[in-house]
Design a protein around this motif. Structure first.
Motif, PDB file in Angstrom:
ATOM      1  N   TRP A   7     -28.290  10.286  72.769  1.00 16.83           N
ATOM      2  CA  TRP A   7     -27.730  11.292  71.874  1.00 16.83           C
ATOM      3  C   TRP A   7     -26.219  11.429  72.040  1.00 16.83           C
ATOM      4  N   SER A   8     -25.706  11.122  73.202  1.00 17.03           N
ATOM      5  CA  SER A   8     -24.269  11.280  73.410  1.00 17.03           C
ATOM      6  C   SER A   8     -23.494   9.971  73.232  1.00 17.03           C
ATOM      7  N   SER A   9     -24.162   8.909  72.837  1.00 16.89           N
ATOM      8  CA  SER A   9     -23.456   7.645  72.653  1.00 16.89           C
ATOM      9  C   SER A   9     -22.551   7.740  71.422  1.00 16.89           C
ATOM     10  N   HIS A  10     -21.456   7.018  71.458  1.00 12.50           N
ATOM     11  CA  HIS A  10     -20.474   7.061  70.364  1.00 12.50           C
ATOM     12  C   HIS A  10     -21.067   6.550  69.061  1.00 12.50           C
ATOM     13  N   ALA A  11     -21.896   5.527  69.151  1.00  8.82           N
ATOM     14  CA  ALA A  11     -22.481   4.960  67.932  1.00  8.82           C
ATOM     15  C   ALA A  11     -23.398   5.973  67.256  1.00  8.82           C
ATOM     16  N   PHE A  12     -24.181   6.707  68.017  1.00  7.49           N
ATOM     17  CA  PHE A  12     -25.079   7.705  67.438  1.00  7.49           C
ATOM     18  C   PHE A  12     -24.296   8.849  66.806  1.00  7.49           C
ATOM     19  N   VAL A  13     -23.273   9.320  67.522  1.00  8.30           N
ATOM     20  CA  VAL A  13     -22.456  10.415  66.991  1.00  8.30           C
ATOM     21  C   VAL A  13     -21.764   9.979  65.701  1.00  8.30           C
ATOM     22  N   GLU A  14     -21.267   8.760  65.674  1.00  8.49           N
ATOM     23  CA  GLU A  14     -20.606   8.261  64.464  1.00  8.49           C
ATOM     24  C   GLU A  14     -21.602   8.123  63.313  1.00  8.49           C
ATOM     25  N   ARG A  15     -22.812   7.650  63.602  1.00 11.66           N
ATOM     26  CA  ARG A  15     -23.832   7.507  62.581  1.00 11.66           C
ATOM     27  C   ARG A  15     -24.222   8.870  61.997  1.00 11.66           C
ATOM     28  N   VAL A  16     -24.364   9.871  62.852  1.00 19.46           N
ATOM     29  CA  VAL A  16     -24.711  11.220  62.370  1.00 19.46           C
ATOM     30  C   VAL A  16     -23.555  11.793  61.560  1.00 19.46           C
ATOM     31  N   ALA A  17     -22.333  11.577  62.021  1.00 15.94           N
ATOM     32  CA  ALA A  17     -21.182  12.084  61.284  1.00 15.94           C
ATOM     33  C   ALA A  17     -21.096  11.439  59.903  1.00 15.94           C
ATOM     34  N   ASN A  18     -21.382  10.171  59.814  1.00 17.86           N
ATOM     35  CA  ASN A  18     -21.349   9.497  58.511  1.00 17.86           C
ATOM     36  C   ASN A  18     -22.495   9.948  57.616  1.00 17.86           C
ATOM     37  N   ALA A  19     -23.698  10.041  58.158  1.00 15.99           N
ATOM     38  CA  ALA A  19     -24.870  10.315  57.336  1.00 15.99           C
ATOM     39  C   ALA A  19     -24.966  11.784  56.938  1.00 15.99           C
ATOM     40  N   LYS A  20     -24.831  12.692  57.872  1.00 15.00           N
ATOM     41  CA  LYS A  20     -25.088  14.095  57.572  1.00 15.00           C
ATOM     42  C   LYS A  20     -23.852  14.872  57.145  1.00 15.00           C
ATOM     43  N   MET A  21     -22.697  14.475  57.643  1.00 16.72           N
ATOM     44  CA  MET A  21     -21.488  15.255  57.351  1.00 16.72           C
ATOM     45  C   MET A  21     -20.523  14.502  56.446  1.00 16.72           C
ATOM     46  N   GLN A  22     -20.887  13.333  56.033  1.00 17.77           N
ATOM     47  CA  GLN A  22     -20.046  12.488  55.173  1.00 17.77           C
ATOM     48  C   GLN A  22     -18.627  12.349  55.753  1.00 17.77           C
ATOM     49  N   MET A  23     -18.563  12.168  57.042  1.00 14.35           N
ATOM     50  CA  MET A  23     -17.263  11.958  57.702  1.00 14.35           C
ATOM     51  C   MET A  23     -17.054  10.454  57.860  1.00 14.35           C
ATOM     52  N   ASN A  24     -15.843  10.009  57.624  1.00 11.52           N
ATOM     53  CA  ASN A  24     -15.503   8.598  57.744  1.00 11.52           C
ATOM     54  C   ASN A  24     -14.269   8.451  58.616  1.00 11.52           C
ATOM     55  N   ILE A  25     -14.099   7.267  59.152  1.00 18.30           N
ATOM     56  CA  ILE A  25     -12.892   6.966  59.923  1.00 18.30           C
ATOM     57  C   ILE A  25     -11.757   6.815  58.910  1.00 18.30           C
ATOM     58  N   PRO A  26     -10.652   7.491  59.151  1.00 17.38           N
ATOM     59  CA  PRO A  26      -9.560   7.416  58.174  1.00 17.38           C
ATOM     60  C   PRO A  26      -8.926   6.017  58.147  1.00 17.38           C
ATOM     61  N   GLN A  27      -8.416   5.657  56.991  1.00 19.13           N
ATOM     62  CA  GLN A  27      -7.712   4.387  56.842  1.00 19.13           C
ATOM     63  C   GLN A  27      -6.367   4.497  57.558  1.00 19.13           C
ATOM     64  N   THR A  28      -5.817   3.381  57.912  1.00 18.37           N
ATOM     65  CA  THR A  28      -4.542   3.404  58.642  1.00 18.37           C
ATOM     66  C   THR A  28      -3.421   3.986  57.779  1.00 18.37           C
ATOM     67  N   ARG A  29      -3.487   3.840  56.491  1.00 19.40           N
ATOM     68  CA  ARG A  29      -2.437   4.387  55.615  1.00 19.40           C
ATOM     69  C   ARG A  29      -2.524   5.911  55.548  1.00 19.40           C
ATOM     70  N   ASP A  30      -3.734   6.477  55.879  1.00 17.11           N
ATOM     71  CA  ASP A  30      -3.883   7.926  55.831  1.00 17.11           C
ATOM     72  C   ASP A  30      -3.534   8.611  57.160  1.00 17.11           C
ATOM     73  N   VAL A  31      -3.269   7.833  58.187  1.00 17.75           N
ATOM     74  CA  VAL A  31      -2.972   8.400  59.494  1.00 17.75           C
ATOM     75  C   VAL A  31      -1.473   8.638  59.614  1.00 17.75           C
ATOM     76  N   ARG A  32      -1.113   9.817  60.070  1.00 17.25           N
ATOM     77  CA  ARG A  32       0.304  10.141  60.269  1.00 17.25           C
ATOM     78  C   ARG A  32       0.489  10.633  61.702  1.00 17.25           C
ATOM     79  N   ILE A  33       1.513  10.157  62.324  1.00 15.33           N
ATOM     80  CA  ILE A  33       1.794  10.548  63.699  1.00 15.33           C
ATOM     81  C   ILE A  33       2.899  11.610  63.649  1.00 15.33           C
ATOM     82  N   VAL A  34       2.619  12.701  64.254  1.00 16.60           N
ATOM     83  CA  VAL A  34       3.572  13.832  64.286  1.00 16.60           C
ATOM     84  C   VAL A  34       4.076  13.962  65.712  1.00 16.60           C
TER      85      VAL A  34
END
Length: 92
Positions: free
Chosen positions: A63-90
């Motif tokens: 349950w605490s593995s990164h792959a499982f957390v990422e899969r749940v975030a994608n499936a249930k919360m529609q969260m995706n890894i941002p594209q590099t063009r959308d990342v801004r460093i402040v």
């Protein structure tokens, strides 16, 4: 001669002592067997609890593995890894 006078008194006392000792031996053996049976039951319960603990640790690691957390975030919360063009460093 004088020992023969005490023999009728000593013999029943010794006989009674042998009987009492044999009853105590029987009781001690019975108690030891009961204690051993209880110990074996507790050992079996300990082994079962250790197996369950191992299964729970495996489940927790899953349950605490990164792959499982990422899969749940994608499936249930529609969260995706941002594209590099959308990342801004402040910087502060």
């Amino acid at each position: 001669m004088k020992y023969r006078r005490f023999l009728p008194l000593v013999l029943p006392v010794l006989w009674f002592a042998v009987l009492v000792t044999s009853v105590q031996v029987i009781y001690a053996r019975h108690n030891a067997r009961d204690t051993f049976v209880r110990l074996e039951k507790l050992n079996a319960e300990r082994d079962a609890l250790e197996m369950e603990w191992g299964r729970l640790q495996l489940e927790q690691s899953y349950w605490s593995s990164h792959a499982f957390v990422e899969r749940v975030a994608n499936a249930k919360m529609q969260m995706n890894i941002p594209q590099t063009r959308d990342v801004r460093i402040v910087r502060p």
